[in-house]
Design a protein around this motif. Structure first.
Motif, PDB file in Angstrom:
ATOM      1  N   VAL A  13       0.842  -1.198   0.000  1.00 54.94           N
ATOM      2  CA  VAL A  13       0.000   0.000   0.000  1.00 54.94           C
ATOM      3  C   VAL A  13       0.879   1.251   0.000  1.00 54.94           C
ATOM      4  O   VAL A  13       0.592   2.218  -0.703  1.00 54.94           O
ATOM      5  CB  VAL A  13      -0.967   0.004   1.210  1.00 54.94           C
ATOM      6  N   ARG A  14       1.961   1.217   0.752  1.00 49.30           N
ATOM      7  CA  ARG A  14       2.874   2.368   0.802  1.00 49.30           C
ATOM      8  C   ARG A  14       3.660   2.538  -0.494  1.00 49.30           C
ATOM      9  O   ARG A  14       4.016   3.646  -0.870  1.00 49.30           O
ATOM     10  CB  ARG A  14       3.846   2.228   1.973  1.00 49.30           C
ATOM     11  N   ILE A  15       3.971   1.445  -1.172  1.00 49.85           N
ATOM     12  CA  ILE A  15       4.844   1.467  -2.344  1.00 49.85           C
ATOM     13  C   ILE A  15       4.084   1.773  -3.637  1.00 49.85           C
ATOM     14  O   ILE A  15       4.563   2.532  -4.481  1.00 49.85           O
ATOM     15  CB  ILE A  15       5.578   0.110  -2.487  1.00 49.85           C
ATOM     16  N   LEU A  16       2.913   1.178  -3.816  1.00 50.96           N
ATOM     17  CA  LEU A  16       2.175   1.329  -5.073  1.00 50.96           C
ATOM     18  C   LEU A  16       1.680   2.759  -5.250  1.00 50.96           C
ATOM     19  O   LEU A  16       1.243   3.399  -4.303  1.00 50.96           O
ATOM     20  CB  LEU A  16       0.996   0.353  -5.118  1.00 50.96           C
ATOM     21  N   SER A  17       1.757   3.243  -6.494  1.00 51.02           N
ATOM     22  CA  SER A  17       1.342   4.616  -6.764  1.00 51.02           C
ATOM     23  C   SER A  17       1.011   4.776  -8.246  1.00 51.02           C
ATOM     24  O   SER A  17       1.083   3.819  -9.023  1.00 51.02           O
ATOM     25  CB  SER A  17       2.460   5.585  -6.385  1.00 51.02           C
ATOM     26  N   LEU A  18       0.713   5.984  -8.652  1.00 53.66           N
ATOM     27  CA  LEU A  18       0.460   6.283 -10.062  1.00 53.66           C
ATOM     28  C   LEU A  18       1.696   6.015 -10.916  1.00 53.66           C
ATOM     29  O   LEU A  18       1.580   5.739 -12.108  1.00 53.66           O
ATOM     30  CB  LEU A  18       0.040   7.744 -10.230  1.00 53.66           C
ATOM     31  N   GLU A  19       2.877   6.092 -10.328  1.00 53.31           N
ATOM     32  CA  GLU A  19       4.124   5.887 -11.062  1.00 53.31           C
ATOM     33  C   GLU A  19       4.484   4.412 -11.245  1.00 53.31           C
ATOM     34  O   GLU A  19       5.371   4.079 -12.022  1.00 53.31           O
ATOM     35  CB  GLU A  19       5.290   6.597 -10.362  1.00 53.31           C
ATOM     36  N   THR A  20       3.824   3.516 -10.527  1.00 56.62           N
ATOM     37  CA  THR A  20       4.124   2.086 -10.629  1.00 56.62           C
ATOM     38  C   THR A  20       3.698   1.572 -11.994  1.00 56.62           C
ATOM     39  O   THR A  20       2.538   1.694 -12.372  1.00 56.62           O
ATOM     40  CB  THR A  20       3.400   1.287  -9.526  1.00 56.62           C
ATOM     41  N   GLU A  21       4.651   0.995 -12.741  1.00 53.12           N
ATOM     42  CA  GLU A  21       4.361   0.502 -14.083  1.00 53.12           C
ATOM     43  C   GLU A  21       4.422  -1.016 -14.195  1.00 53.12           C
ATOM     44  O   GLU A  21       3.756  -1.599 -15.045  1.00 53.12           O
ATOM     45  CB  GLU A  21       5.319   1.124 -15.096  1.00 53.12           C
TER      46      GLU A  21
END
Length: 102
Positions: A27-35
């Motif tokens: 949850v902390r790592i995943l973001s809009l930038e995660t491809e």
């Protein structure tokens, strides 16, 4: 004096280093930038968590959930709904997933 103690499993989770993959760390790592995301054989991830992957990382282009026994057609649909950029998906060996979901 009575102390409120956290359940042992919560205490143990808090002891884990951040490099150990847990739902909380994801949850902390995943973001809009995660491809790209490879969760192959991470069978311990809950279906509830998996269905939120698309909201946490909607710009994924590659996703591997290979050998995830708890993936089924409904979970598949919930994961992929918000993902418009997905190019490659690996659901190999997901026993609950059927081609009818495509």
């Amino acid at each position: 004096m009575i102390e409120d103690k956290e359940p042992e499993e919560i205490v143990n989770l808090k002891r884990l280093p951040s490099r150990i993959l847990t739902e909380e760390n994801l949850v902390r790592i995943l973001s809009l930038e995660t491809e790209k995301l490879n969760l192959e054989n991470h069978y311990w991830l809950s279906v509830k968590f998996l269905t939120k992957l698309g909201m946490m990382a909607p710009n994924l282009t590659e996703l591997s959930l290979r050998r995830m026994a708890n993936i089924n057609n409904l979970t598949f649909a919930d994961i992929l709904k918000p993902m418009n950029s997905l190019v490659s998906v690996d659901f190999s060996d997901c026993l609950g997933f059927h081609s009818s979901a495509l």
